[in-house]
Design an enzyme around this catalytic site. Sequence first.
Site, mmCIF file in Angstrom:
data_model
loop_
_atom_site.group_PDB
_atom_site.id
_atom_site.type_symbol
_atom_site.label_atom_id
_atom_site.label_comp_id
_atom_site.label_asym_id
_atom_site.label_seq_id
_atom_site.Cartn_x
_atom_site.Cartn_y
_atom_site.Cartn_z
ATOM 1 N N LYS A 14 61.989 23.382 -1.200
ATOM 2 C CA LYS A 14 62.070 22.581 0.038
ATOM 3 C C LYS A 14 60.688 22.437 0.695
ATOM 4 O O LYS A 14 60.272 21.341 1.057
ATOM 5 C CB LYS A 14 63.039 23.238 1.049
ATOM 6 C CG LYS A 14 64.432 23.484 0.504
ATOM 7 C CD LYS A 14 65.326 24.179 1.505
ATOM 8 C CE LYS A 14 64.903 25.586 1.868
ATOM 9 N NZ LYS A 14 64.987 26.571 0.762
ATOM 10 N N ARG A 89 71.202 25.978 8.913
ATOM 11 C CA ARG A 89 71.468 26.960 7.864
ATOM 12 C C ARG A 89 72.906 27.484 7.928
ATOM 13 O O ARG A 89 73.323 28.222 7.053
ATOM 14 C CB ARG A 89 70.518 28.121 8.157
ATOM 15 C CG ARG A 89 70.160 28.973 7.003
ATOM 16 C CD ARG A 89 68.890 28.491 6.423
ATOM 17 N NE ARG A 89 68.212 29.539 5.712
ATOM 18 C CZ ARG A 89 66.933 29.488 5.420
ATOM 19 N NH1 ARG A 89 66.204 28.476 5.782
ATOM 20 N NH2 ARG A 89 66.379 30.448 4.730
ATOM 21 N N ARG A 128 55.311 32.982 -5.959
ATOM 22 C CA ARG A 128 54.754 32.164 -4.861
ATOM 23 C C ARG A 128 53.572 32.869 -4.191
ATOM 24 O O ARG A 128 53.602 34.061 -3.930
ATOM 25 C CB ARG A 128 55.827 31.889 -3.814
ATOM 26 C CG ARG A 128 55.253 31.208 -2.566
ATOM 27 C CD ARG A 128 56.294 30.631 -1.665
ATOM 28 N NE ARG A 128 57.365 31.520 -1.331
ATOM 29 C CZ ARG A 128 58.526 31.118 -0.795
ATOM 30 N NH1 ARG A 128 58.729 29.850 -0.537
ATOM 31 N NH2 ARG A 128 59.466 31.979 -0.520
ATOM 32 N N ARG A 161 54.537 36.576 0.535
ATOM 33 C CA ARG A 161 55.431 36.850 1.673
ATOM 34 C C ARG A 161 56.148 38.189 1.495
ATOM 35 O O ARG A 161 56.515 38.525 0.380
ATOM 36 C CB ARG A 161 56.484 35.730 1.767
ATOM 37 C CG ARG A 161 56.189 34.702 2.832
ATOM 38 C CD ARG A 161 57.041 33.474 2.704
ATOM 39 N NE ARG A 161 58.475 33.691 2.780
ATOM 40 C CZ ARG A 161 59.384 32.712 2.765
ATOM 41 N NH1 ARG A 161 58.988 31.453 2.696
ATOM 42 N NH2 ARG A 161 60.663 32.973 2.826
ATOM 43 N N ARG A 172 68.857 36.922 -0.423
ATOM 44 C CA ARG A 172 68.735 35.597 0.218
ATOM 45 C C ARG A 172 69.597 34.562 -0.517
ATOM 46 O O ARG A 172 70.206 33.692 0.099
ATOM 47 C CB ARG A 172 67.265 35.162 0.247
ATOM 48 C CG ARG A 172 66.494 35.823 1.397
ATOM 49 C CD ARG A 172 65.004 35.865 1.170
ATOM 50 N NE ARG A 172 64.392 34.571 0.976
ATOM 51 C CZ ARG A 172 63.187 34.404 0.435
ATOM 52 N NH1 ARG A 172 62.475 35.447 0.053
ATOM 53 N NH2 ARG A 172 62.686 33.197 0.319
#
Length: 219
Positions: A14, A89, A128, A161, A172
Amino acid sequence: MEAVILLGAPGAGKGTAAEGIIQHTDYVHLATGNLLREAIAAGTELGRKAKAFMSEGELVPDDVVMGMVTERFAGGPSDAHYLCDGFPRTVEQARLLDGIFNKINARLRFVFVLEAPPEVSVMRISGRRICKDCGAVYHVTNIPPRVEGVCDSCGGELYQRVDDNEETVRNRLEVYRRQTASLVDYYDKKGLLTRIDASGHHEGVEKEILGYLSAEQGT
Ligand code: AP5
Protein backbone atom coordinates in the site's frame (compact mmCIF):
# COMPACT_ATOMS: atom_id res chain seq x y z
CA MET A 1 -12.89 16.99 -0.72
CA GLU A 2 -12.53 13.51 -2.15
CA ALA A 3 -10.64 10.36 -1.23
CA VAL A 4 -9.35 7.04 -2.48
CA ILE A 5 -8.67 4.18 -0.07
CA LEU A 6 -5.89 1.61 -0.34
CA LEU A 7 -6.87 -1.52 1.56
CA GLY A 8 -4.73 -4.61 1.94
CA ALA A 9 -2.82 -6.83 4.34
CA PRO A 10 0.49 -5.72 5.86
CA GLY A 11 3.15 -5.93 3.16
CA ALA A 12 0.67 -5.93 0.26
CA GLY A 13 2.44 -2.79 -0.96
CA LYS A 14 0.00 0.00 0.00
CA GLY A 15 2.69 2.49 1.04
CA THR A 16 4.87 1.76 -2.00
CA ALA A 17 1.92 2.14 -4.39
CA ALA A 18 0.84 5.35 -2.64
CA GLU A 19 4.29 6.90 -3.11
CA GLY A 20 4.11 6.15 -6.86
CA ILE A 21 0.56 7.45 -7.23
CA ILE A 22 1.13 10.79 -5.50
CA GLN A 23 3.96 11.56 -7.93
CA HIS A 24 1.48 11.51 -10.82
CA THR A 25 -1.62 13.02 -9.20
CA ASP A 26 -2.64 15.75 -6.78
CA TYR A 27 -3.52 13.23 -4.06
CA VAL A 28 -2.12 13.78 -0.57
CA HIS A 29 -0.82 10.61 1.10
CA LEU A 30 -2.64 10.02 4.38
CA ALA A 31 -1.05 6.96 6.02
CA THR A 32 -2.30 6.43 9.57
CA GLY A 33 0.66 4.12 10.35
CA ASN A 34 3.09 6.92 9.40
CA LEU A 35 1.16 9.52 11.42
CA LEU A 36 1.15 7.24 14.47
CA ARG A 37 4.90 6.54 14.14
CA GLU A 38 5.53 10.31 13.89
CA ALA A 39 3.49 10.82 17.08
CA ILE A 40 5.55 8.14 18.87
CA ALA A 41 8.81 9.70 17.69
CA ALA A 42 7.62 13.14 18.87
CA GLY A 43 6.61 11.71 22.28
CA THR A 44 3.09 13.16 22.11
CA GLU A 45 0.16 11.87 24.18
CA LEU A 46 -1.27 10.28 21.03
CA GLY A 47 2.05 8.49 20.48
CA ARG A 48 2.09 7.23 24.08
CA LYS A 49 -1.42 5.81 23.63
CA ALA A 50 -0.48 4.09 20.35
CA LYS A 51 2.98 2.69 21.12
CA ALA A 52 2.16 -0.57 22.96
CA PHE A 53 -0.54 -1.56 20.45
CA MET A 54 1.76 -0.97 17.48
CA SER A 55 4.75 -2.84 18.84
CA GLU A 56 2.52 -5.90 19.40
CA GLY A 57 0.98 -5.59 15.92
CA GLU A 58 -2.48 -4.88 17.38
CA LEU A 59 -4.74 -2.08 16.11
CA VAL A 60 -4.71 1.26 17.89
CA PRO A 61 -8.20 1.96 19.36
CA ASP A 62 -10.72 3.46 16.92
CA ASP A 63 -11.30 6.64 18.97
CA VAL A 64 -7.57 7.47 18.98
CA VAL A 65 -7.26 6.95 15.20
CA MET A 66 -10.48 8.80 14.38
CA GLY A 67 -9.45 11.79 16.50
CA MET A 68 -6.16 11.99 14.61
CA VAL A 69 -7.74 11.64 11.14
CA THR A 70 -10.56 14.09 11.85
CA GLU A 71 -7.97 16.66 12.89
CA ARG A 72 -6.09 16.08 9.60
CA PHE A 73 -9.21 16.56 7.47
CA ALA A 74 -10.22 19.67 9.42
CA GLY A 75 -6.74 21.20 9.03
CA GLY A 76 -6.51 20.59 5.26
CA PRO A 77 -8.05 22.57 2.39
CA SER A 78 -11.71 21.78 1.61
CA ASP A 79 -10.82 20.75 -1.98
CA ALA A 80 -8.02 18.34 -0.97
CA HIS A 81 -7.77 14.84 -2.49
CA TYR A 82 -6.64 12.21 0.01
CA LEU A 83 -5.06 8.84 -0.68
CA CYS A 84 -5.86 6.90 2.50
CA ASP A 85 -3.32 4.16 3.20
CA GLY A 86 -4.05 1.75 6.07
CA PHE A 87 -7.21 3.66 7.00
CA PRO A 88 -9.98 2.77 7.67
CA ARG A 89 -9.02 -0.49 9.33
CA THR A 90 -12.25 -1.58 11.06
CA VAL A 91 -15.93 -1.42 10.11
CA GLU A 92 -16.39 1.10 12.92
CA GLN A 93 -13.73 3.40 11.39
CA ALA A 94 -15.37 2.99 7.96
CA ARG A 95 -18.81 3.94 9.34
CA LEU A 96 -17.39 6.97 11.14
CA LEU A 97 -15.59 8.00 7.93
CA ASP A 98 -18.88 7.70 6.00
CA GLY A 99 -20.46 9.99 8.62
CA ILE A 100 -17.70 12.61 8.25
CA PHE A 101 -17.93 12.50 4.44
CA ASN A 102 -21.72 12.82 4.45
CA LYS A 103 -21.51 15.79 6.77
CA ILE A 104 -19.01 17.71 4.64
CA ASN A 105 -20.32 16.48 1.29
CA ALA A 106 -17.05 14.72 0.42
CA ARG A 107 -16.79 11.88 -2.08
CA LEU A 108 -15.15 8.48 -1.77
CA ARG A 109 -14.08 7.69 -5.37
CA PHE A 110 -12.49 4.24 -5.16
CA VAL A 111 -11.45 1.58 -2.68
CA PHE A 112 -8.60 -0.51 -4.08
CA VAL A 113 -7.80 -3.75 -2.28
CA LEU A 114 -4.22 -4.84 -2.93
CA GLU A 115 -4.09 -8.64 -2.84
CA ALA A 116 -0.94 -10.69 -2.27
CA PRO A 117 -0.47 -14.08 -0.55
CA PRO A 118 0.60 -14.09 3.14
CA GLU A 119 4.06 -15.57 2.33
CA VAL A 120 4.69 -12.63 0.00
CA SER A 121 3.71 -10.23 2.82
CA VAL A 122 6.11 -11.87 5.27
CA MET A 123 8.96 -11.88 2.72
CA ARG A 124 8.36 -8.23 1.78
CA ILE A 125 8.07 -6.96 5.33
CA SER A 126 11.09 -8.82 6.67
CA GLY A 127 13.22 -7.22 3.94
CA ARG A 128 11.75 -3.71 4.19
CA ARG A 129 14.13 -0.83 4.92
CA ILE A 130 13.05 2.81 5.40
CA CYS A 131 15.00 6.07 5.17
CA LYS A 132 15.34 7.79 8.56
CA ASP A 133 15.34 11.21 6.90
CA CYS A 134 12.85 11.20 4.00
CA GLY A 135 10.80 8.02 4.68
CA ALA A 136 11.52 6.41 1.27
CA VAL A 137 10.80 2.66 1.37
CA TYR A 138 13.13 -0.03 -0.05
CA HIS A 139 13.39 -3.80 0.01
CA VAL A 140 16.75 -5.52 0.41
CA THR A 141 16.22 -7.66 -2.72
CA ASN A 142 13.00 -6.49 -4.48
CA ILE A 143 13.64 -2.73 -4.48
CA PRO A 144 17.22 -2.34 -3.23
CA PRO A 145 18.97 1.01 -2.79
CA ARG A 146 22.00 1.58 -5.04
CA VAL A 147 24.28 1.52 -1.96
CA GLU A 148 23.35 -0.88 0.85
CA GLY A 149 21.90 0.92 3.88
CA VAL A 150 21.82 4.35 2.15
CA CYS A 151 18.81 6.16 0.68
CA ASP A 152 19.04 6.85 -3.09
CA SER A 153 17.00 10.05 -2.80
CA CYS A 154 18.63 11.88 0.11
CA GLY A 155 21.62 9.82 1.31
CA GLY A 156 19.90 9.15 4.67
CA GLU A 157 20.48 6.01 6.75
CA LEU A 158 18.04 3.11 6.22
CA TYR A 159 16.44 1.37 9.23
CA GLN A 160 14.04 -1.51 9.94
CA ARG A 161 10.67 -0.85 11.65
CA VAL A 162 10.37 -2.32 15.18
CA ASP A 163 7.19 -4.19 14.20
CA ASP A 164 8.82 -5.71 11.09
CA ASN A 165 9.94 -8.94 12.79
CA GLU A 166 8.41 -12.25 11.72
CA GLU A 167 6.41 -12.89 14.92
CA THR A 168 4.75 -9.45 14.88
CA VAL A 169 4.14 -9.66 11.13
CA ARG A 170 2.26 -12.95 11.59
CA ASN A 171 0.13 -11.32 14.30
CA ARG A 172 -0.52 -8.29 12.03
CA LEU A 173 -1.71 -10.66 9.29
CA GLU A 174 -4.04 -12.37 11.77
CA VAL A 175 -5.32 -8.97 12.99
CA TYR A 176 -5.96 -8.02 9.34
CA ARG A 177 -7.95 -11.24 8.80
CA ARG A 178 -9.97 -10.71 12.00
CA GLN A 179 -10.58 -6.96 12.00
CA THR A 180 -9.93 -5.46 8.56
CA ALA A 181 -10.73 -8.04 5.85
CA SER A 182 -14.49 -7.53 6.32
CA LEU A 183 -14.06 -4.04 4.85
CA VAL A 184 -13.65 -5.70 1.45
CA ASP A 185 -17.30 -6.80 1.65
CA TYR A 186 -18.36 -3.51 3.22
CA TYR A 187 -17.08 -1.48 0.24
CA ASP A 188 -18.01 -4.12 -2.35
CA LYS A 189 -21.66 -3.78 -1.28
CA LYS A 190 -21.39 -0.03 -1.81
CA GLY A 191 -20.06 -0.63 -5.36
CA LEU A 192 -16.76 1.07 -4.58
CA LEU A 193 -14.34 -1.87 -4.52
CA THR A 194 -11.69 -2.68 -7.13
CA ARG A 195 -9.38 -5.68 -6.65
CA ILE A 196 -5.73 -5.28 -7.64
CA ASP A 197 -3.31 -8.21 -7.96
CA ALA A 198 -0.39 -6.87 -5.92
CA SER A 199 1.84 -9.93 -6.13
CA GLY A 200 3.74 -8.60 -9.17
CA HIS A 201 6.11 -5.67 -9.70
CA HIS A 202 5.20 -2.44 -7.89
CA GLU A 203 5.26 -0.36 -11.08
CA GLY A 204 2.52 -2.59 -12.56
CA VAL A 205 0.40 -2.09 -9.44
CA GLU A 206 0.80 1.71 -9.60
CA LYS A 207 0.06 1.79 -13.32
CA GLU A 208 -3.15 -0.20 -12.91
CA ILE A 209 -4.42 2.10 -10.13
CA LEU A 210 -3.45 5.23 -12.07
CA GLY A 211 -5.36 3.80 -15.05
CA TYR A 212 -8.57 3.58 -13.00
CA LEU A 213 -8.10 7.09 -11.61
CA SER A 214 -7.50 8.69 -15.00
CA ALA A 215 -10.24 6.67 -16.76
CA GLU A 216 -12.81 7.95 -14.30
CA GLN A 217 -11.45 11.50 -14.57
CA GLY A 218 -11.90 11.34 -18.34
CA THR A 219 -15.58 10.34 -18.13
P1 AP5 B 1 0.88 0.45 8.89
O1 AP5 B 1 2.04 1.35 8.92
O2 AP5 B 1 -0.35 0.87 8.15
O3 AP5 B 1 1.38 -0.96 8.45
P2 AP5 B 1 0.66 -2.17 7.68
O4 AP5 B 1 -0.76 -2.04 7.31
O5 AP5 B 1 1.02 -3.32 8.53
O6 AP5 B 1 1.27 -2.09 6.32
P3 AP5 B 1 2.74 -2.06 5.97
O7 AP5 B 1 3.29 -0.67 6.06
O8 AP5 B 1 3.48 -3.11 6.75
O9 AP5 B 1 2.66 -2.59 4.49
P4 AP5 B 1 2.39 -1.89 3.10
O10 AP5 B 1 1.22 -2.59 2.49
O11 AP5 B 1 2.31 -0.39 3.20
O12 AP5 B 1 3.71 -2.34 2.37
P5 AP5 B 1 4.91 -1.48 1.76
O13 AP5 B 1 4.45 -0.73 0.57
O14 AP5 B 1 5.67 -0.74 2.81
O15 AP5 B 1 0.38 0.16 10.38
C1 AP5 B 1 1.31 -0.17 11.42
C2 AP5 B 1 0.55 -0.26 12.73
O16 AP5 B 1 -0.07 1.01 13.04
C3 AP5 B 1 -0.60 -1.27 12.77
O17 AP5 B 1 -0.17 -2.56 13.09
C4 AP5 B 1 -1.51 -0.64 13.86
O18 AP5 B 1 -1.00 -0.93 15.14
C5 AP5 B 1 -1.35 0.86 13.63
N1 AP5 B 1 -2.38 1.44 12.74
C6 AP5 B 1 -2.17 2.04 11.54
N2 AP5 B 1 -3.32 2.48 11.01
C7 AP5 B 1 -4.29 2.14 11.89
C8 AP5 B 1 -5.70 2.31 11.90
N3 AP5 B 1 -6.35 2.92 10.88
N4 AP5 B 1 -6.39 1.82 12.95
C9 AP5 B 1 -5.77 1.22 13.98
N5 AP5 B 1 -4.43 1.02 14.05
C10 AP5 B 1 -3.70 1.49 13.00
O19 AP5 B 1 5.82 -2.69 1.22
C11 AP5 B 1 6.43 -3.61 2.09
C12 AP5 B 1 7.79 -4.02 1.50
O20 AP5 B 1 7.61 -4.70 0.25
C13 AP5 B 1 8.72 -2.83 1.20
O21 AP5 B 1 10.03 -3.24 1.51
C14 AP5 B 1 8.55 -2.58 -0.31
O22 AP5 B 1 9.74 -2.07 -0.87
C15 AP5 B 1 8.24 -4.00 -0.83
N6 AP5 B 1 7.26 -3.98 -1.93
C16 AP5 B 1 6.09 -3.26 -1.97
N7 AP5 B 1 5.43 -3.52 -3.10
C17 AP5 B 1 6.16 -4.46 -3.78
C18 AP5 B 1 5.98 -5.15 -5.00
N8 AP5 B 1 4.89 -4.96 -5.78
N9 AP5 B 1 6.93 -6.04 -5.38
C19 AP5 B 1 7.99 -6.27 -4.60
N10 AP5 B 1 8.23 -5.66 -3.44
C20 AP5 B 1 7.33 -4.76 -3.01
